[in-house]
Design an enzyme around this catalytic site. Structure first.
Site, PDB file in Angstrom:
ATOM      1  N   LYS A 189       0.890  -1.176   0.000  1.00 28.33           N
ATOM      2  CA  LYS A 189       0.000   0.000   0.000  1.00 28.33           C
ATOM      3  C   LYS A 189       0.917   1.211   0.000  1.00 28.33           C
ATOM      4  O   LYS A 189       1.384   1.659   1.049  1.00 28.33           O
ATOM      5  CB  LYS A 189      -0.894  -0.023   1.245  1.00 28.33           C
ATOM      6  CG  LYS A 189      -2.239   0.639   1.061  1.00 28.33           C
ATOM      7  CD  LYS A 189      -2.198   2.086   0.620  1.00 28.33           C
ATOM      8  CE  LYS A 189      -1.869   3.034   1.739  1.00 28.33           C
ATOM      9  NZ  LYS A 189      -1.680   4.442   1.256  1.00 28.33           N
ATOM     10  N   GLU A 264       9.307   1.376  11.158  1.00 26.87           N
ATOM     11  CA  GLU A 264      10.316   2.436  11.132  1.00 26.87           C
ATOM     12  C   GLU A 264       9.556   3.748  11.205  1.00 26.87           C
ATOM     13  O   GLU A 264       8.830   4.114  10.281  1.00 26.87           O
ATOM     14  CB  GLU A 264      11.150   2.375   9.854  1.00 26.87           C
ATOM     15  CG  GLU A 264      12.285   3.390   9.906  1.00 26.87           C
ATOM     16  CD  GLU A 264      12.823   3.753   8.526  1.00 26.87           C
ATOM     17  OE1 GLU A 264      12.730   2.934   7.601  1.00 26.87           O
ATOM     18  OE2 GLU A 264      13.321   4.886   8.391  1.00 26.87           O
ATOM     19  N   CYS A 298      13.454  10.399   7.430  1.00 28.00           N
ATOM     20  CA  CYS A 298      13.150  10.162   8.850  1.00 28.00           C
ATOM     21  C   CYS A 298      14.385  10.286   9.736  1.00 28.00           C
ATOM     22  O   CYS A 298      14.270  10.651  10.886  1.00 28.00           O
ATOM     23  CB  CYS A 298      12.433   8.841   9.043  1.00 28.00           C
ATOM     24  SG  CYS A 298      13.009   7.570   7.976  1.00 28.00           S
ATOM     25  N   GLU A 398       8.917  16.320  14.851  1.00 29.83           N
ATOM     26  CA  GLU A 398       9.457  16.041  13.528  1.00 29.83           C
ATOM     27  C   GLU A 398       8.803  16.986  12.520  1.00 29.83           C
ATOM     28  O   GLU A 398       7.577  17.011  12.392  1.00 29.83           O
ATOM     29  CB  GLU A 398       9.171  14.581  13.167  1.00 29.83           C
ATOM     30  CG  GLU A 398       9.855  14.163  11.901  1.00 29.83           C
ATOM     31  CD  GLU A 398       9.715  12.670  11.627  1.00 29.83           C
ATOM     32  OE1 GLU A 398       8.612  12.130  11.792  1.00 29.83           O
ATOM     33  OE2 GLU A 398      10.720  12.053  11.222  1.00 29.83           O
TER      34      GLU A 398
END
Ligand code: ADP
Length: 495
Positions: A189, A264, A298, A398
């Site tokens: 996906k 992750e 990331c 973040e």
């Protein structure tokens, strides 16, 4: 390929629409719904995708289950290895189209997307080498001489790969490679904002000889197709890369049938520059540790700790470096940085810039949406805040954009304490010439990867993972492959 024009775009996009890739062919969404996908450098519609939901996920999982129980289960490790070598050669020969698709779909500079080729090919070769490592052991036991004990390994089954938008062309291979090496099957996906290279790769895999149904792709929204995949009772494992909040949703959804998980998640990585560092390397290294991919990475080193005695010089050099970067059309070979993925992401980044301003950090570079030729795209200037405190929002959350927060420190102990004062633990780095400082930081930084005098390098044989809320499950190396296998112990009474 030099600055391709629209007439050179792959027919895969110019034909205007694409479906799910299920059982080796294209299928419309069961409910007939579609959604647009945009080119982030122009804001224009690139093509339309099938908008899948639980019914489409059902179909794809059924196809993956049939393939898992069917011909794919009879492939020997040698045959899977030979197939991965064939796939390697096929991707090698057809890579230019994938690089162009990635650049159009997510805005990564084409030159950078072309540079990923060797990383992807190395990744495929690594997984090809692992097909022979799906082995158990014969283990001496304490049960007595007539008993022989051993372990066997078997593929876990159908794997759901939920892929992020910040580099799907590469990131899908952590799922595909391990699945193909071990004999699992896959339902991917991809992210709604960047699905094209995942779709095209699945088609390429079939053209390279992969049996139908081994790799399927369902496109759609995370909250519809993604959530259905994470909760599906016939999916055995989910490999997810994305935000920590979505990771929590996946953990909850996976409880339905106790799926194996690899997550992750987010990061707010510390990058620590000591006064004795070689600044000719540390300045570009630390800057590109955030700015590459326009900060949409990331493990970007967004909290940049700089020893106070060099702060002034370091900041001046960082600003000069940031100014030298060419931000613009991703198809121009001279472009260093492209746009952000979407209007939503651009607005989110600009909101963080205002929060940084409001909280009293010094904005020393950038901070604005770009205007002029690129005004319709989602471009944000390379941005640097100086004199940030580790408690400010821009140092805690973040951002996923080209925004660096420079935080001064006086001692190594203080730098380490600040570096570890975060809920994340994906990466970290130190720039120093002193072996004792290096040793303290290498052991002390609580993160799955620590780089010393470099930033962001990843190797498939070594791998990477997360501490704390950056997730769990090692990506790369033999452990990664092992996580796609069940282990079974056998006890034989030879009497
Ligand atoms: P971001 O917030 O940066 O867009 P996400 O973590 O939401 O990142 O997205 C990463 C991937 O997770 C995408 O493929 C997205 O469609 C998918 N996703 C988002 N929400 C869910 C969910 N509730 N369940 C499963 N997948 C999801």
């Amino acid at each position: 390929m030099n600055n391709p024009t629209k007439t050179q775009y792959p027919t895969f996009v110019t034909r205007g629409s694409t479906g799910h890739f299920i059982d080796g062919g294209w299928q419309e969404a069961v409910a007939g719904r579609r959604m647009d996908t945009r080119n982030p450098s122009t804001g224009g519609i690139l093509t339309t995708l099938a908008r899948g939901d639980a019914a489409d996920v059902d179909r794809a999982v059924l196809s993956a289950r049939r393939a898992f129980d069917g011909p794919w289960s009879r492939f020997t490790p040698h045959e899977r290895q030979a197939l991965l070598h064939k796939v390697h050669d096929f991707i090698d020969q057809n890579y230019d189209e994938l690089a162009l698709l990635e650049s159009l779909d997510m805005g990564v500079p084409l030159s950078r997307a072309q540079g990923f080729k060797q990383n992807i090919l190395k990744c495929i070769l690594f997984f090809a080498s692992q097909t022979m490592n799906c082995a158990g052991q014969t283990i001496p036991n304490s049960l007595g001489g007539k008993y022989t004990t051993l372990t066997l390994k078997a593929p876990v089954g159908v794997v759901g790969g939920i892929i992020p938008w910040n580099g799907p062309l590469i990131s899908q291979w952590w799922v595909l490679g391990a699945a193909l090496a071990t004999g699992c099957t896959v339902v991917m996906k991809p992210a709604e904002d960047a699905s094209l290279t995942v779709l095209r790769t699945a088609e390429f895999l079939c053209e390279a000889g992969l049996p139908e149904g081994v790799v399927n792709v369902v496109t759609g929204l995370g909250t519809e197709a993604g959530a259905a995949l994470a909760a599906h009772p016939d999916v055995d494992r989910i490999a997810f890369t994305g935000s920590t909040d979505t990771g929590r949703e996946i953990i909850r959804a996976s409880a339905t049938n106790i799926k194996r998980l690899q997550l992750e998640l987010g990061g707010k990585s510390p990058d620590i520059v000591f006064a004795d560092a070689d600044l000719d390397r540390a300045v570009p290294g630390a800057a590109m540790g955030v700015f590459s991919n326009s900060g949409q990475v990331c493990f970007a080193g967004t909290r940049l700790f700089v020893e106070r005695t060099i702060q002034h010089e370091f900041v001046e050099r960082m600003v000069d470096f940031g100014r030298s970067l060419k931000v613009g059309d991703p198809l121009d070979p001279n472009t260093d940085l492209g746009p952000l993925i979407s209007q939503k992401q651009m607005e989110r980044v600009l909101d963080y810039v205002s929060v940084g301003d409001d909280e009293g950090a010094d904005l020393v570079l950038g901070g604005n949406r770009m205007t002029g030729d690129v005004a319709n795209g989602y471009f944000v200037e390379p941005t640097i805040f100086n004199n940030v405190s580790n408690t400010m929002t821009i140092a805690r959350e973040e951002i996923f954009g080209p925004v660096i927060s420079i935080i001064p420190f006086d001692t190594a102990g203080e730098a380490l304490a600040l570096a570890n004062d975060t809920v994340y633990g994906l990466g970290g780095a130190v720039w120093t010439r002193d072996i004792s400082t290096m040793n303290t930081m290498m052991h002390g930084i609580k993160a799955g990867t620590v780089w010393v005098n470099c930033y962001g390098l990843i190797d498939p044989s070594v791998g990477f993972g997360g501490y704390k809320q950056s997730g769990y499950g090692w990506k790369g190396g033999p452990q990664h492959v092992d996580a796609f296998l069940y282990q079974k112990s056998i006890c034989i009474n030879s009497d």
